[in-house]
Design a protein around this motif. Structure first.
Motif, PDB file in Angstrom:
ATOM      1  N   THR A  39       0.865  -1.176   0.000  1.00 32.86           N
ATOM      2  CA  THR A  39       0.000   0.000   0.000  1.00 32.86           C
ATOM      3  C   THR A  39       0.901   1.225   0.000  1.00 32.86           C
ATOM      4  OG1 THR A  39      -1.782  -1.090   1.204  1.00 32.86           O
ATOM      5  CG2 THR A  39      -1.667   1.284   1.404  1.00 32.86           C
ATOM      6  N   VAL A  40       0.498   2.274  -0.710  1.00 30.55           N
ATOM      7  CA  VAL A  40       1.259   3.521  -0.679  1.00 30.55           C
ATOM      8  C   VAL A  40       0.290   4.684  -0.466  1.00 30.55           C
ATOM      9  CG1 VAL A  40       1.182   3.994  -3.187  1.00 30.55           C
ATOM     10  CG2 VAL A  40       3.091   4.832  -1.832  1.00 30.55           C
ATOM     11  N   ASP A  41       0.741   5.659   0.311  1.00 30.09           N
ATOM     12  CA  ASP A  41      -0.110   6.823   0.612  1.00 30.09           C
ATOM     13  C   ASP A  41       0.761   8.054   0.871  1.00 30.09           C
ATOM     14  OD1 ASP A  41      -2.251   7.897   3.295  1.00 30.09           O
ATOM     15  OD2 ASP A  41      -2.560   8.139   1.149  1.00 30.09           O
ATOM     16  N   PRO A  42       0.530   9.218   0.218  1.00 30.10           N
ATOM     17  CA  PRO A  42      -0.497   9.407  -0.813  1.00 30.10           C
ATOM     18  C   PRO A  42      -0.046   8.840  -2.152  1.00 30.10           C
ATOM     19  CG  PRO A  42       0.762  11.426  -0.515  1.00 30.10           C
ATOM     20  CD  PRO A  42       1.288  10.438   0.508  1.00 30.10           C
ATOM     21  N   SER A  43      -0.999   8.658  -3.064  1.00 37.34           N
ATOM     22  CA  SER A  43      -0.639   8.110  -4.372  1.00 37.34           C
ATOM     23  C   SER A  43      -0.430   9.226  -5.400  1.00 37.34           C
ATOM     24  CB  SER A  43      -1.706   7.132  -4.861  1.00 37.34           C
ATOM     25  OG  SER A  43      -2.975   7.755  -4.902  1.00 37.34           O
ATOM     26  N   LEU A  44      -0.653  10.473  -4.998  1.00 40.14           N
ATOM     27  CA  LEU A  44      -0.416  11.612  -5.890  1.00 40.14           C
ATOM     28  C   LEU A  44       0.009  12.823  -5.070  1.00 40.14           C
ATOM     29  CD1 LEU A  44      -0.625  13.086  -8.657  1.00 40.14           C
ATOM     30  CD2 LEU A  44      -2.999  13.604  -8.064  1.00 40.14           C
ATOM     31  N   VAL A  45       1.072  13.494  -5.522  1.00 39.15           N
ATOM     32  CA  VAL A  45       1.471  14.756  -4.900  1.00 39.15           C
ATOM     33  C   VAL A  45       1.723  15.760  -6.023  1.00 39.15           C
ATOM     34  CG1 VAL A  45       3.236  15.959  -3.568  1.00 39.15           C
ATOM     35  CG2 VAL A  45       2.488  13.701  -2.863  1.00 39.15           C
ATOM     36  N   LYS A  46       1.080  16.916  -5.906  1.00 39.39           N
ATOM     37  CA  LYS A  46       1.268  17.975  -6.910  1.00 39.39           C
ATOM     38  C   LYS A  46       1.928  19.163  -6.220  1.00 39.39           C
ATOM     39  CE  LYS A  46      -1.229  20.945 -10.108  1.00 39.39           C
ATOM     40  NZ  LYS A  46      -2.473  21.670 -10.261  1.00 39.39           N
ATOM     41  N   ILE A  47       3.045  19.606  -6.767  1.00 40.85           N
ATOM     42  CA  ILE A  47       3.852  20.660  -6.145  1.00 40.85           C
ATOM     43  C   ILE A  47       4.089  21.775  -7.150  1.00 40.85           C
ATOM     44  CG2 ILE A  47       6.135  21.198  -5.174  1.00 40.85           C
ATOM     45  CD1 ILE A  47       6.284  18.226  -4.285  1.00 40.85           C
ATOM     46  N   GLN A  48       3.961  23.020  -6.664  1.00 41.41           N
ATOM     47  CA  GLN A  48       4.455  24.166  -7.425  1.00 41.41           C
ATOM     48  C   GLN A  48       5.539  24.777  -6.547  1.00 41.41           C
ATOM     49  OE1 GLN A  48       1.771  26.782  -9.647  1.00 41.41           O
ATOM     50  NE2 GLN A  48       0.051  25.620  -8.855  1.00 41.41           N
ATOM     51  N   ILE A  49       6.724  25.001  -7.116  1.00 41.93           N
ATOM     52  CA  ILE A  49       7.849  25.410  -6.283  1.00 41.93           C
ATOM     53  C   ILE A  49       8.754  26.376  -7.040  1.00 41.93           C
ATOM     54  CG2 ILE A  49       9.201  23.352  -6.954  1.00 41.93           C
ATOM     55  CD1 ILE A  49      10.341  23.406  -4.055  1.00 41.93           C
ATOM     56  N   LYS A  50       9.252  27.390  -6.315  1.00 38.33           N
ATOM     57  CA  LYS A  50      10.138  28.375  -6.930  1.00 38.33           C
ATOM     58  C   LYS A  50      11.559  27.839  -7.008  1.00 38.33           C
ATOM     59  CE  LYS A  50       7.833  32.583  -5.234  1.00 38.33           C
ATOM     60  NZ  LYS A  50       7.963  33.756  -4.347  1.00 38.33           N
ATOM     61  N   PRO A  51      12.348  28.274  -7.984  1.00 32.26           N
ATOM     62  CA  PRO A  51      13.775  27.932  -7.992  1.00 32.26           C
ATOM     63  C   PRO A  51      14.424  28.473  -6.721  1.00 32.26           C
ATOM     64  CG  PRO A  51      13.117  28.852 -10.105  1.00 32.26           C
ATOM     65  CD  PRO A  51      11.952  29.023  -9.183  1.00 32.26           C
ATOM     66  N   GLY A  52      15.330  27.668  -6.171  1.00 34.15           N
ATOM     67  CA  GLY A  52      16.010  28.066  -4.947  1.00 34.15           C
ATOM     68  C   GLY A  52      15.306  27.626  -3.688  1.00 34.15           C
ATOM     69  N   LYS A  53      14.126  26.999  -3.834  1.00 33.02           N
ATOM     70  CA  LYS A  53      13.367  26.569  -2.661  1.00 33.02           C
ATOM     71  C   LYS A  53      13.442  25.058  -2.482  1.00 33.02           C
ATOM     72  CE  LYS A  53      11.885  30.573  -1.384  1.00 33.02           C
ATOM     73  NZ  LYS A  53      12.335  31.165  -0.102  1.00 33.02           N
ATOM     74  N   ALA A  54      13.087  24.602  -1.292  1.00 28.12           N
ATOM     75  CA  ALA A  54      13.139  23.174  -0.992  1.00 28.12           C
ATOM     76  C   ALA A  54      11.918  22.776  -0.183  1.00 28.12           C
ATOM     77  CB  ALA A  54      14.410  22.844  -0.220  1.00 28.12           C
ATOM     78  N   ILE A  55      11.565  21.518  -0.275  1.00 28.38           N
ATOM     79  CA  ILE A  55      10.402  20.997   0.451  1.00 28.38           C
ATOM     80  C   ILE A  55      10.631  19.524   0.742  1.00 28.38           C
ATOM     81  CG2 ILE A  55       9.172  20.424  -1.691  1.00 28.38           C
ATOM     82  CD1 ILE A  55       6.569  21.078  -0.258  1.00 28.38           C
ATOM     83  N   THR A  56       9.997  19.023   1.797  1.00 27.28           N
ATOM     84  CA  THR A  56      10.003  17.583   2.050  1.00 27.28           C
ATOM     85  C   THR A  56       8.568  17.091   2.117  1.00 27.28           C
ATOM     86  OG1 THR A  56      10.076  17.939   4.425  1.00 27.28           O
ATOM     87  CG2 THR A  56      12.172  17.593   3.328  1.00 27.28           C
ATOM     88  N   LYS A  57       8.370  15.859   1.725  1.00 26.00           N
ATOM     89  CA  LYS A  57       7.030  15.258   1.738  1.00 26.00           C
ATOM     90  C   LYS A  57       7.148  13.810   2.196  1.00 26.00           C
ATOM     91  CE  LYS A  57       2.625  15.098   1.004  1.00 26.00           C
ATOM     92  NZ  LYS A  57       2.278  14.919   2.408  1.00 26.00           N
ATOM     93  N   ALA A  58       6.257  13.414   3.077  1.00 28.30           N
ATOM     94  CA  ALA A  58       6.301  12.047   3.610  1.00 28.30           C
ATOM     95  C   ALA A  58       5.377  11.136   2.822  1.00 28.30           C
ATOM     96  CB  ALA A  58       5.888  12.049   5.075  1.00 28.30           C
ATOM     97  N   PHE A  59       5.869   9.954   2.518  1.00 27.42           N
ATOM     98  CA  PHE A  59       5.067   8.889   1.912  1.00 27.42           C
ATOM     99  C   PHE A  59       5.087   7.692   2.860  1.00 27.42           C
ATOM    100  CE2 PHE A  59       4.351  10.430  -2.400  1.00 27.42           C
ATOM    101  CZ  PHE A  59       5.292  11.441  -2.483  1.00 27.42           C
ATOM    102  N   THR A  60       3.965   7.016   2.940  1.00 28.59           N
ATOM    103  CA  THR A  60       3.899   5.808   3.778  1.00 28.59           C
ATOM    104  C   THR A  60       3.729   4.597   2.883  1.00 28.59           C
ATOM    105  OG1 THR A  60       2.825   7.060   5.530  1.00 28.59           O
ATOM    106  CG2 THR A  60       2.661   4.666   5.655  1.00 28.59           C
ATOM    107  N   VAL A  61       4.622   3.628   3.040  1.00 28.42           N
ATOM    108  CA  VAL A  61       4.481   2.368   2.301  1.00 28.42           C
ATOM    109  C   VAL A  61       4.248   1.266   3.324  1.00 28.42           C
ATOM    110  CG1 VAL A  61       6.988   1.992   2.199  1.00 28.42           C
ATOM    111  CG2 VAL A  61       5.492   0.837   0.575  1.00 28.42           C
ATOM    112  N   GLU A  62       3.288   0.414   3.018  1.00 28.33           N
ATOM    113  CA  GLU A  62       2.910  -0.629   3.971  1.00 28.33           C
ATOM    114  C   GLU A  62       3.082  -2.008   3.355  1.00 28.33           C
ATOM    115  OE1 GLU A  62      -0.971  -0.049   5.627  1.00 28.33           O
ATOM    116  OE2 GLU A  62      -0.839  -1.785   6.927  1.00 28.33           O
TER     117      GLU A  62
END
Lengths: 317, 250
Positions: free
Chosen positions: A31-54
């Motif tokens: 199982t994977v969650d979430p199954s879709l991530v949509k990101i808009q991001i500026k150059p020079g920026k950073a982000i982290t996102k967690a996914f859960t796999v079961e």
């Protein structure tokens, strides 16, 4: 005697258990969650996102995580992926877990989850563009067990990432309503479309994104006559990636849009579709002539039969 | 005699209460550290966005930023994130199961096909659909040698390929192939006599085994694996690996 009975019973039960154990089928569940991530991001920026796999299996599984880039998708929003494909922007991504890295196996215990922290860091000098990838979790065997015979089956499960590198929110996209496809019985003469009033009109809608960024469609499709709206159906918002087509779904999640005309409907009707994205609007209109064809044919047939009966009666008398 | 005590509360007290409530709105904010470390994670990113409220666990769970307009969020943080599917309300995540992963065809008798089945099951959750594709690492190959059982080309009259399934009913035709049966199965498999070979890694692209373009729960397809060998096939233990890839649509 009692000891003998006990030993015999215990042996029998053990053999029975072994028999059942050997016929139990090994299975895989992921199982994977979430199954879709949509990101808009500026150059020079950073982000982290967690996914859960079961791991939903009853046994421990070795898992490998990979990021597979894609550029195209089919008209149902399914990425067309080549598991060997590569891209220079893959280096923008990393996994922050200390014990989990791309392409290196890690273990998930049976009926347990693991959280994968995916980080995305866009360089200042990155191009303004969209990047799409599938985060793929695969069960892993270093080599096929030497004692195994036949086919060993493994599983992979994915989650999609749609990333827009942009200096402004909701950059401009170019979305067109490509096709209105009428799927119910109809007659087409040149560009004119004719349909019977006793037939439920059914049609499908297709859009194309010729721009450089993914967009999400929201809107309605309606049937009107003489500017009077007779029916309105909402579109299910869907993502259309850059340079691709997508078939639109109605709010029930099905492909067909329907309209049941009045039995005696007669005249030109318009199928109008309006789509709003975050940055653009798109409209399309198709005219269709609806008239009571079957009723008219039925009346003609009745008249013909009456005429024939009358003629026959006159001749007889 | 009943006395309504509300009317006995002094106006000055009410003013103080209102002032305190307003002040608490300004000061009651959580502070979030930018550098987070634990035995499991070492997050070096400059900006981490966490939704309001306590999200504590042995691992860090990071969720979408909420509480701002998209423009406000983009201007201040430099990004916006949307996770999942907003319009199909389904608490179930995307999941994929395979009922049997060890397919032992047993002792093969020349000219007598051996078949085994397993079941692939998908739940899309909020996703609008999915595809499941398959690929094999190589043909069934002798463990101790290079001999292979070739992938099937089905009946002579209508050869099958990795994308086109055709009938395989002639027991004089040898090889290894598969059939898929179920509502979501690739429509190439017209009925249970239709087979095709698995695509091979490094040579072919994965082939679609099952797909659907609307949300679904517990959608299953039965895959039948068929092996038929000739009398001249070398004796021994043959094996190969097949990978199924389940990808949600976006």
């Amino acid at each position: 005697m009692k000891l003998y009975t006990f030993i015999t019973t215990a042996t029998f039960l053990s053999l029975l258990l072994l028999t059942f154990a050997s016929t139990a089928h090994a299975k895989i569940g992921l199982t994977v969650d979430p199954s879709l991530v949509k990101i808009q991001i500026k150059p020079g920026k950073a982000i982290t996102k967690a996914f859960t796999v079961e791991n939903n299996s009853d046994t421990q599984k070795q898992i490998v995580v990979r990021l597979i880039p894609f550029e195209k998708a089919d008209s149902n929003g399914n990425p067309i992926i080549d598991i060997k494909s590569n891209s220079s922007w893959l280096k923008y991504f990393a996994i922050s877990n200390t014990n989990i890295k791309f392409e290196e196996p890690f273990t998930i215990e049976p009926n347990s989850k693991e959280q994968i922290i995916l980080s995305l860091s866009i360089p200042e000098t990155a191009n303004i563009e969209d990047i799409y990838a599938t985060l793929l979790f695969s069960t892993y065997e270093n080599t096929l067990p030497s004692q195994s015979k036949g086919t060993i089956v493994s599983a992979s499960i994915g989650a999609n990432l749609l990333v827009t590198i942009t200096s402004e929110l909701n950059p401009k996209t170019i979305l067109k309503i490509d096709t209105i496809k009428i799927t119910s019985p109809h007659l087409k003469i040149g560009r004119k479309i004719f349909s019977d009033s006793l037939t439920t009109l059914t049609y499908q809608l297709f859009v194309s994104n010729t721009g450089n960024h993914v967009t999400e469609t929201k809107g309605t499709t309606s049937i009107s006559k003489n500017d009077i709206v007779l029916s309105v159906q909402k579109l299910l918002p869907q993502h259309v990636i850059s340079k691709s087509n997508r078939q639109l779904l109605n709010s029930d999640g099905t492909q067909d849009f329907t309209f049941k005309p009045n039995t005696l409907s007669f005249g030109w009707h318009s199928i109008k579709t309006n789509i709003k994205t975050e940055s653009t609007n798109s409209n399309n209109s198709t005219d269709i002539f609806i008239f009571p064809l079957k009723i008219l044919l039925g009346l003609l047939l009745v008249l013909f039969l009456l005429k024939t009966i009358l003629k026959f009666s006159k001749e007889k008398s | 005699m009943f006395t309504n005590k509300i009317y006995q509360i002094k106006p000055k007290f009410c003013k103080h209460l209102i002032l305190l409530s307003i002040l608490s709105l300004f000061f009651a904010k959580d502070a979030f550290a930018d550098n987070l470390t634990s035995p499991s994670y070492d997050i070096k990113m400059g900006t981490i966005n966490i939704t309001g409220g306590s999200k504590s666990s042995a691992s860090y769970t990071l969720n979408d930023t909420v509480g701002q307009t998209a423009q406000g969020e983009f201007n201040s943080a430099g990004f916006t994130v949307k996770a999942g599917f907003q319009y199909v309300l389904d608490p179930n995540p995307f999941s994929f199961t395979i009922s049997d992963i060890d397919l032992d065809y047993g002792s093969l008798v020349p000219g007598t096909p051996s078949t085994l089945t397993n079941i692939l099951t998908i739940t899309t959750g909020g996703a609008y659909g999915y595809t499941v594709k398959a690929i094999e690492d190589h043909s069934l190959k002798l463990i101790s040698d290079t001999d292979t059982i070739p992938d099937t080309s089905c009946d002579l009259a209508t050869p099958c390929t990795v994308s086109d399934a055709t009938p395989w009913t002639d027991n004089g035709r040898y090889g290894f192939g598969y059939n898929a049966n179920g509502t979501d199965a690739d429509p190439e498999f017209v009925n249970n006599t239709y087979y095709r070979p698995f695509p091979i890694q490094g040579t072919d692209q994965p082939a679609t085994v099952m797909t659907k373009n609307i949300p679904t729960a517990n959608s299953s397809v039965t895959v039948t694996y068929k092996v038929n060998i000739s009398g001249s096939q070398a004796a021994g233990t043959y094996q190969n690996g097949i990978q199924y890839l389940a990808i949600p649509s976006f």
